[in-house]
Scaffold this motif. Structure first.
Motif, PDB file in Angstrom:
ATOM      1  N   MET A  95       0.850  -1.191   0.000  1.00 26.88           N
ATOM      2  CA  MET A  95       0.000   0.000   0.000  1.00 26.88           C
ATOM      3  C   MET A  95       0.885   1.241   0.000  1.00 26.88           C
ATOM      4  N   THR A  96       0.581   2.191  -0.838  1.00 25.69           N
ATOM      5  CA  THR A  96       1.352   3.424  -0.908  1.00 25.69           C
ATOM      6  C   THR A  96       0.588   4.550  -0.244  1.00 25.69           C
ATOM      7  N   ARG A  97       1.327   5.496   0.243  1.00 23.68           N
ATOM      8  CA  ARG A  97       0.736   6.664   0.882  1.00 23.68           C
ATOM      9  C   ARG A  97       1.147   7.917   0.121  1.00 23.68           C
ATOM     10  N   ALA A  98       0.193   8.851   0.057  1.00 18.43           N
ATOM     11  CA  ALA A  98       0.505  10.129  -0.588  1.00 18.43           C
ATOM     12  C   ALA A  98       1.338  10.972   0.366  1.00 18.43           C
ATOM     13  N   THR A  99       2.554  11.318  -0.046  1.00 20.03           N
ATOM     14  CA  THR A  99       3.430  12.121   0.812  1.00 20.03           C
ATOM     15  C   THR A  99       3.749  13.467   0.177  1.00 20.03           C
ATOM     16  N   ASP A 100       3.115  13.764  -0.971  1.00 18.20           N
ATOM     17  CA  ASP A 100       3.446  14.983  -1.694  1.00 18.20           C
ATOM     18  C   ASP A 100       2.381  16.060  -1.537  1.00 18.20           C
ATOM     19  N   GLY A 101       1.491  15.905  -0.543  1.00 18.66           N
ATOM     20  CA  GLY A 101       0.466  16.917  -0.332  1.00 18.66           C
ATOM     21  C   GLY A 101      -0.762  16.746  -1.195  1.00 18.66           C
ATOM     22  N   SER A 124      -4.338  15.081  -2.542  1.00 19.46           N
ATOM     23  CA  SER A 124      -5.521  14.659  -1.803  1.00 19.46           C
ATOM     24  C   SER A 124      -5.524  13.152  -1.621  1.00 19.46           C
ATOM     25  N   PRO A 125      -6.048  12.662  -0.493  1.00 22.51           N
ATOM     26  CA  PRO A 125      -6.128  11.225  -0.284  1.00 22.51           C
ATOM     27  C   PRO A 125      -7.207  10.605  -1.167  1.00 22.51           C
ATOM     28  N   GLN A 126      -7.143   9.304  -1.313  1.00 20.86           N
ATOM     29  CA  GLN A 126      -8.167   8.580  -2.055  1.00 20.86           C
ATOM     30  C   GLN A 126      -9.416   8.465  -1.182  1.00 20.86           C
ATOM     31  N   LEU A 127     -10.456   9.178  -1.553  1.00 21.97           N
ATOM     32  CA  LEU A 127     -11.683   9.181  -0.775  1.00 21.97           C
ATOM     33  C   LEU A 127     -12.672   8.172  -1.325  1.00 21.97           C
ATOM     34  N   SER A 128     -13.466   7.625  -0.447  1.00 24.97           N
ATOM     35  CA  SER A 128     -14.560   6.760  -0.868  1.00 24.97           C
ATOM     36  C   SER A 128     -15.683   7.616  -1.456  1.00 24.97           C
ATOM     37  N   HIS A 129     -16.706   6.965  -1.994  1.00 27.22           N
ATOM     38  CA  HIS A 129     -17.866   7.711  -2.484  1.00 27.22           C
ATOM     39  C   HIS A 129     -18.499   8.513  -1.349  1.00 27.22           C
ATOM     40  N   VAL A 130     -18.579   7.891  -0.168  1.00 26.42           N
ATOM     41  CA  VAL A 130     -19.118   8.601   0.981  1.00 26.42           C
ATOM     42  C   VAL A 130     -18.207   9.767   1.360  1.00 26.42           C
TER      43      VAL A 130
END
Length: 432
Positions: free
Chosen positions: A1-7, A9-15
């Motif tokens: 699993m990768t994480r965004a470290t460059d500022g 936006s995160p991967q959001l669910s539909h909710v």
């Protein structure tokens, strides 16, 4: 699993996307933050805010009740409690409504929540959205209605509303007409929800309208949630034509917010056990329960009669006087030659203004007033389907009655001046 470290936006669910979108309520909360934070916070005239007025008698009541709660209930309040609510408050609510309205209710009919907003959110999660019989929605029988309802449902398009026809009345007044036939025709609602007296309009249901909505809910066997945040028996801001009723398809919601305790987030709902129990379960799985120290203070206020005294001696007289003052100020400040009207009010703590001119746009007014250090609430925030420029909803705005009198006078003066300067050359702007 990768994480965004460059500022990014995160991967959001539909909710996540649904609940992160800009809404009318988020815009209002952002304006509140702007008006109270930073070096220039004191320069803002916030006429869009939903806070109740700070009345000395009401503030004194809550100080006494809170002090008593600290002294008598602090040890218990510091522990986890039942998700339904603190037993002392549940009993106090049952006793209060038995004695005042003659309701035969028990603890199974009551749930205490962290504000009536949260109770309505939970209800939308429980009674709207995808289910075994298809997707059901929250139906607002009359729009405009409280902007916070727009963000209740975690499913896109989960909140829908019936547009109400504005009808001019004598002088500078107008009133919306509740279209019961349109409500009855809507396919498969999961619940009905409205405020009475309404936010933003102050319009209260008549007995015939209330009966009509109950008949629809009964036929569909869905709950009708009636939000009494401004109504009977507290805070009674204005007269109520149709008091709350106990019915197998009605859930009545009440709040301490407009009675001077908005920051403590205490509300409760009363209704049939079959509708209340799922809400209690959902609270258990989300917020656990409402703040317990505030619950102790509210219980003492209901038992002692202090809340009733504050309503009759302080709250009702204040808002009656303020409504008359705002009508006078608007009549003086609004420019001649502009066709404007004020919604006739049976209650509530707002004035709802309609500028019936093709050139008028609520967002243009919002942004121009923001340049003048004034906040209002744009009208389109109170409709489920955002109106386009020159449509009725985009020709309205809401102002509060509850701020200091000097703020109200100067704010309305600037509103009239900006509207007079606008004229037909307006340029609509993006949502705030």
């Amino acid at each position: 699993m990768t994480r965004a470290t460059d500022g990014t936006s995160p991967q959001l669910s539909h909710v996540g996307h649904q609940m992160s979108r800009m809404s009318g309520l988020r815009a209002l909360m952002n304006d509140i933050a702007t008006s109270i934070e930073g070096d220039r916070a004191g320069e803002w005239l916030n006429l869009g805010i939903g806070n109740p007025a700070t009345l000395p008698a009401v503030a004194g009541m809550w100080r006494r009740l809170t002090r008593h709660a600290h002294e008598e209930s602090f040890a218990d309040a510091g522990q986890y409690g039942p998700s339904r609510g603190a037993p002392a408050l549940v009993r106090a609510v049952a006793d209060y409504f038995r004695s005042r309205l003659g309701w035969r209710i028990g603890s199974e009919n009551i749930v205490i929540g962290p504000g009536s907003q949260m109770l309505c959110f939970v209800a939308a999660a429980v009674y709207a959205g995808p289910g075994s019989t298809g997707t059901r929605r929250v139906l607002l029988p009359m729009t405009p209605d409280y902007t916070g309802y727009q963000g209740l449902c975690m499913v896109p398009g989960g909140v829908v509303g019936t547009r109400s026809l504005p009808m001019p009345e004598e002088g500078r007044l107008f009133r919306y007409v509740l279209d019961l036939d349109a409500v009855a025709r809507y396919p498969d609602p999961g619940m009905l929800l409205l405020s009475s007296p309404g936010n933003p309009t102050g319009r209260a249901l008549s007995p015939a309208e209330q009966d009509g909505l109950i008949n629809i809910a009964e036929r569909l066997d869905v709950p009708l949630f009636v939000d009494h945040a401004y109504g009977h028996p507290f805070p009674q801001i204005g007269s109520t034509q149709a008091p709350p009723v106990l019915h197998p398809n009605v859930v009545n919601c009440f709040s301490m917010s407009k009675l001077g305790l908005p920051g403590e987030r205490i509300g409760f709902a009363i209704g049939p056990e079959r509708f209340i129990t799922p809400i209690v379960c959902c609270l258990s799985n989300s917020v656990l329960h409402a703040p317990r120290l505030a619950q102790a203070a509210v219980a003492a206020g209901l038992r002692s009669g202090a809340i009733d005294d504050a309503v009759s001696t302080a709250v009702r007289p204040f808002y009656l006087e303020r409504r008359l003052l705002v009508e006078k100020l608007l009549n003086s400040a609004m420019p001649p030659g502009v066709d404007w009207r004020l919604h006739a009010s049976e209650g509530g703590m707002f004035a709802w203004v309609w500028v019936d001119e093709d050139w008028f746009d609520d967002l243009a007014l919002y942004h121009r007033l923001k340049e003048q250090r004034v906040f209002i609430a744009p009208g389109r925030s109170f409709f489920t389907d955002s109106p386009r420029p020159a449509e009725h909803g985009a020709q309205c705005f809401r102002i509060t009655l509850s701020v200091d009198e000097d703020v109200l006078k100067e704010g309305i003066r600037r509103i009239g001046r900006v509207i007079g300067q606008a004229g037909p050359q307006h340029t609509p702007r993006d949502d705030p």
